[in-house]
Design a protein around this motif. Sequence first.
Motif, mmCIF file in Angstrom:
data_model
loop_
_atom_site.group_PDB
_atom_site.id
_atom_site.type_symbol
_atom_site.label_atom_id
_atom_site.label_comp_id
_atom_site.label_asym_id
_atom_site.label_seq_id
_atom_site.Cartn_x
_atom_site.Cartn_y
_atom_site.Cartn_z
ATOM 1 N N MET A 121 1.065 -1.043 0.065
ATOM 2 C CA MET A 121 0.043 0.157 0.217
ATOM 3 C C MET A 121 0.335 1.512 -0.494
ATOM 4 O O MET A 121 0.003 1.938 -0.135
ATOM 5 N N GLN A 138 8.635 12.186 -5.489
ATOM 6 C CA GLN A 138 8.016 10.724 -5.093
ATOM 7 C C GLN A 138 7.483 9.825 -6.231
ATOM 8 O O GLN A 138 7.713 8.968 -5.985
ATOM 9 N N THR A 147 7.507 -3.553 -2.500
ATOM 10 C CA THR A 147 6.629 -4.459 -2.209
ATOM 11 C C THR A 147 6.882 -6.008 -2.772
ATOM 12 O O THR A 147 6.661 -7.433 -2.276
ATOM 13 N N GLU A 179 7.517 5.929 -5.141
ATOM 14 C CA GLU A 179 7.097 5.262 -5.944
ATOM 15 C C GLU A 179 7.985 3.737 -6.270
ATOM 16 O O GLU A 179 7.649 2.971 -6.296
ATOM 17 N N ARG A 223 -0.632 15.055 -2.344
ATOM 18 C CA ARG A 223 -1.943 15.838 -2.708
ATOM 19 C C ARG A 223 -2.226 16.671 -2.701
ATOM 20 O O ARG A 223 -2.632 18.293 -3.177
ATOM 21 N N GLN A 256 1.741 8.600 -3.548
ATOM 22 C CA GLN A 256 1.537 9.111 -4.749
ATOM 23 C C GLN A 256 0.128 10.365 -3.769
ATOM 24 O O GLN A 256 -0.301 10.927 -4.350
ATOM 25 N N GLN A 257 -0.427 9.759 -3.103
ATOM 26 C CA GLN A 257 -2.074 10.585 -2.286
ATOM 27 C C GLN A 257 -1.441 11.483 -0.793
ATOM 28 O O GLN A 257 -1.805 12.600 -0.978
ATOM 29 N N SER A 258 0.504 11.080 -0.371
ATOM 30 C CA SER A 258 0.289 12.316 0.303
ATOM 31 C C SER A 258 0.827 13.855 0.062
ATOM 32 O O SER A 258 0.444 14.600 0.849
ATOM 33 N N GLU A 291 2.989 2.426 -1.771
ATOM 34 C CA GLU A 291 3.113 3.210 -2.860
ATOM 35 C C GLU A 291 1.977 4.088 -3.605
ATOM 36 O O GLU A 291 1.705 5.185 -3.884
ATOM 37 N N GLN A 292 0.570 3.493 -3.021
ATOM 38 C CA GLN A 292 -0.281 4.924 -3.187
ATOM 39 C C GLN A 292 -0.406 5.797 -2.140
ATOM 40 O O GLN A 292 -0.858 6.734 -2.515
ATOM 41 N N ALA A 293 0.337 5.383 -1.177
ATOM 42 C CA ALA A 293 0.792 6.646 0.431
ATOM 43 C C ALA A 293 1.410 7.365 -0.573
ATOM 44 O O ALA A 293 1.000 8.751 -0.120
#
Length: 131
Positions: free
Chosen positions: A50, A90, A101, A94, A60, A56-58, A52-54
């Motif tokens: 999880m 970033q 992972t 990623e 925003r 990305q979203q951090s 990679e998504q975190a």
Amino acid sequence: MSDNNPARHLSDAAEGIRAFNHTSRSAARDWEFPSHAYSAVGNLSYLAGMLEQAVQQSTRPVMHTYEHGRVLIDNGGDADAKVAELVAAQRDAEVAAAALTAAVQRMHNAVSPMGLDTTGIPEFEDDEDDE
């Protein structure tokens, strides 16, 4: 930090990792066999998956503010340059998260078939008689 602030969850996750690092330092009744490692590595694999998504979203909030031309850099710095630096970092994060992972999933696959040879261990002898 309010309960509605997404960063709070990352703080809680970090605290959970700190607690794991502290409690896993030595063998204990619930931390001595391959099945314990399988469970821990499985959870770590889920967490790593999880990241990679975190990552990305951090960013925003920064990107939202930047898109509206409202990012201010201390001492009159260049917002475009700092945001470009953030975006490049970033991307690196990623890539690193994806590599982490994959590596942790390999760890989980490796520990999966492992078990405990109970031969000669007195507390397991009764279990062997039942077979």
